[in-house]
Enzyme design. Sequence first.
Site, PDB file in Angstrom:
ATOM      1  N   GLU A 125       0.812  -1.226   0.000  1.00  0.00           N
ATOM      2  CA  GLU A 125       0.000   0.000   0.000  1.00  0.00           C
ATOM      3  C   GLU A 125       0.843   1.273   0.000  1.00  0.00           C
ATOM      4  O   GLU A 125       0.322   2.347  -0.304  1.00  0.00           O
ATOM      5  CB  GLU A 125      -0.953   0.004   1.196  1.00  0.00           C
ATOM      6  CG  GLU A 125      -1.920  -1.153   1.141  1.00  0.00           C
ATOM      7  CD  GLU A 125      -3.198  -0.945   1.939  1.00  0.00           C
ATOM      8  OE1 GLU A 125      -3.440   0.171   2.420  1.00  0.00           O
ATOM      9  OE2 GLU A 125      -3.945  -1.922   2.058  1.00  0.00           O
ATOM     10  N   TYR A 147      -3.082   4.987   7.171  1.00  0.00           N
ATOM     11  CA  TYR A 147      -2.347   3.738   7.437  1.00  0.00           C
ATOM     12  C   TYR A 147      -1.128   3.626   6.525  1.00  0.00           C
ATOM     13  O   TYR A 147       0.000   3.443   6.983  1.00  0.00           O
ATOM     14  CB  TYR A 147      -3.255   2.518   7.233  1.00  0.00           C
ATOM     15  CG  TYR A 147      -2.487   1.222   7.047  1.00  0.00           C
ATOM     16  CD1 TYR A 147      -1.774   0.656   8.099  1.00  0.00           C
ATOM     17  CD2 TYR A 147      -2.427   0.582   5.799  1.00  0.00           C
ATOM     18  CE1 TYR A 147      -1.044  -0.512   7.932  1.00  0.00           C
ATOM     19  CE2 TYR A 147      -1.706  -0.592   5.615  1.00  0.00           C
ATOM     20  CZ  TYR A 147      -1.011  -1.139   6.693  1.00  0.00           C
ATOM     21  OH  TYR A 147      -0.269  -2.285   6.520  1.00  0.00           O
ATOM     22  N   LYS A 179       3.015   3.680   7.241  1.00  0.00           N
ATOM     23  CA  LYS A 179       3.948   2.608   6.870  1.00  0.00           C
ATOM     24  C   LYS A 179       5.056   3.165   5.968  1.00  0.00           C
ATOM     25  O   LYS A 179       6.222   2.779   6.099  1.00  0.00           O
ATOM     26  CB  LYS A 179       3.210   1.471   6.156  1.00  0.00           C
ATOM     27  CG  LYS A 179       2.190   0.724   6.991  1.00  0.00           C
ATOM     28  CD  LYS A 179       2.780  -0.064   8.147  1.00  0.00           C
ATOM     29  CE  LYS A 179       3.538  -1.290   7.722  1.00  0.00           C
ATOM     30  NZ  LYS A 179       3.973  -2.104   8.922  1.00  0.00           N
TER      31      LYS A 179
END
Length: 338
Positions: free
Chosen positions: A129, A152, A156
């Site tokens: 992602e 999110y 990351k």
Amino acid sequence: MILVTGGCGFIGSNFVHLLRRERPDEPVLNLDRLTYAGNLENLLDLEGDAGHRFVRGDVADADLVAGLFARHEIRAVVHFAAESHVDRSLLGPGAFVHSNVAGTQVLLEAARRAWDGGGGRFVMISTDEVYGSLGPAGSFTEDTPLDPSSPYSASKAAADLFCGAYHRTWGLPVIITRCSNNYGPWQFPEKLIPLMIQRASRGESLPVYGDGLHVRDWIHVEDHCRAVLAVLESGAPGRVYNIGGGNERPNLEIVRLILRALDRSEELIAFVADRPGHDRRYAMDSSRIRRELGWEPCVPFEQGIAETIRWYADHRDWWERIISGEYREYYARQYEGR
Ligand code: NAD
Ligand code: DAU
């Protein structure tokens, strides 16, 4: 000793099991905060195993992490611990900065101090992602620029950048893995596949976001864990390895497959408002890890999904306990009025 963080979550607990099975002489120190997603029940069969030690704590707690490095001979870190659910990152991004960004930096710093004279190995478990979304063709390579869409994936990507910085600045032997969507046993039932299995089993509606034609590249968790083990043992410091199942499916196809397997009607499907910033398609080019480390996925999707559906049928107590707690409040916040 190997420090595994997040070893009570879905992928972490599968990885701890793999390590104890395949590398029984290597003790594991499992650091997990036991958030809503961490569950000691995932590791019940390791009770009494002297090679597995559990510590409850936050990876962002610098004193706790430094203390672990001082007390144990940690030769490697495999860092799974994270807030992992995109929808929750839309409801509350702060926890993602804390655990995913600050937590990773705290671990990197502790490892840098402990391995000052050389040695060590730090495997960062990242995600596809971080690359953002694909159009109908092509796939992500390790050189695709980072372009995260959700809080999110931004957290990351930030963690990955800290890993790169610690490698470049201090030579810390960090290796990053970026994997596509996992499925398999012990996955928390907020994620697409276990969510649909548990709701279809109970005859409840199945919330499909948007038109249901978003594509994910599914991989069995066991194949992901074997790839992480290969990277831990043979990956080159400073390198990134993409890991994918080579198995692209639109969400609707997955949902229909689950309904068929459970002999339930497609009338349970409920199209609901799309996820804001929803990435349309992910696909991984895993040729580097295949070529350099000889890894390849072994679990065919049809077999893996059938086994997973059976696993959830056999472990109904496990997920029924989960969905009777905090989960109910989350489900209401996430899906009501959608
Ligand atoms: P999960 O949500 O099931 O488990 C996360 C675990 O981390 C839980 O046990 C939780 O208690 C622990 N944790 C969270 N914050 C913590 C903190 N501050 N300190 C200590 N422990 C903490 O997640 P998962 O699906 O198993 O994902 C594991 C890792 O793999 C994550 O880093 C995620 O980004 C990455 N990843 C997941 C997938 C996927 O499909 N699930 C794919 C690629 C990468
Ligand atoms: O790609 C790797 C990532 O896969 C990991 O980094 C994340 O930790 C993991 O959560 C997962 O993220 P996704 O957002 O892709 O997974 P999720 O299971 O939440 O959703 C999969 C697809 O299904 C996505 O297109 C959204 C859709 N979906 C999901 C839920 C929960 C629905 O249509 N309805 C739902 O109720």
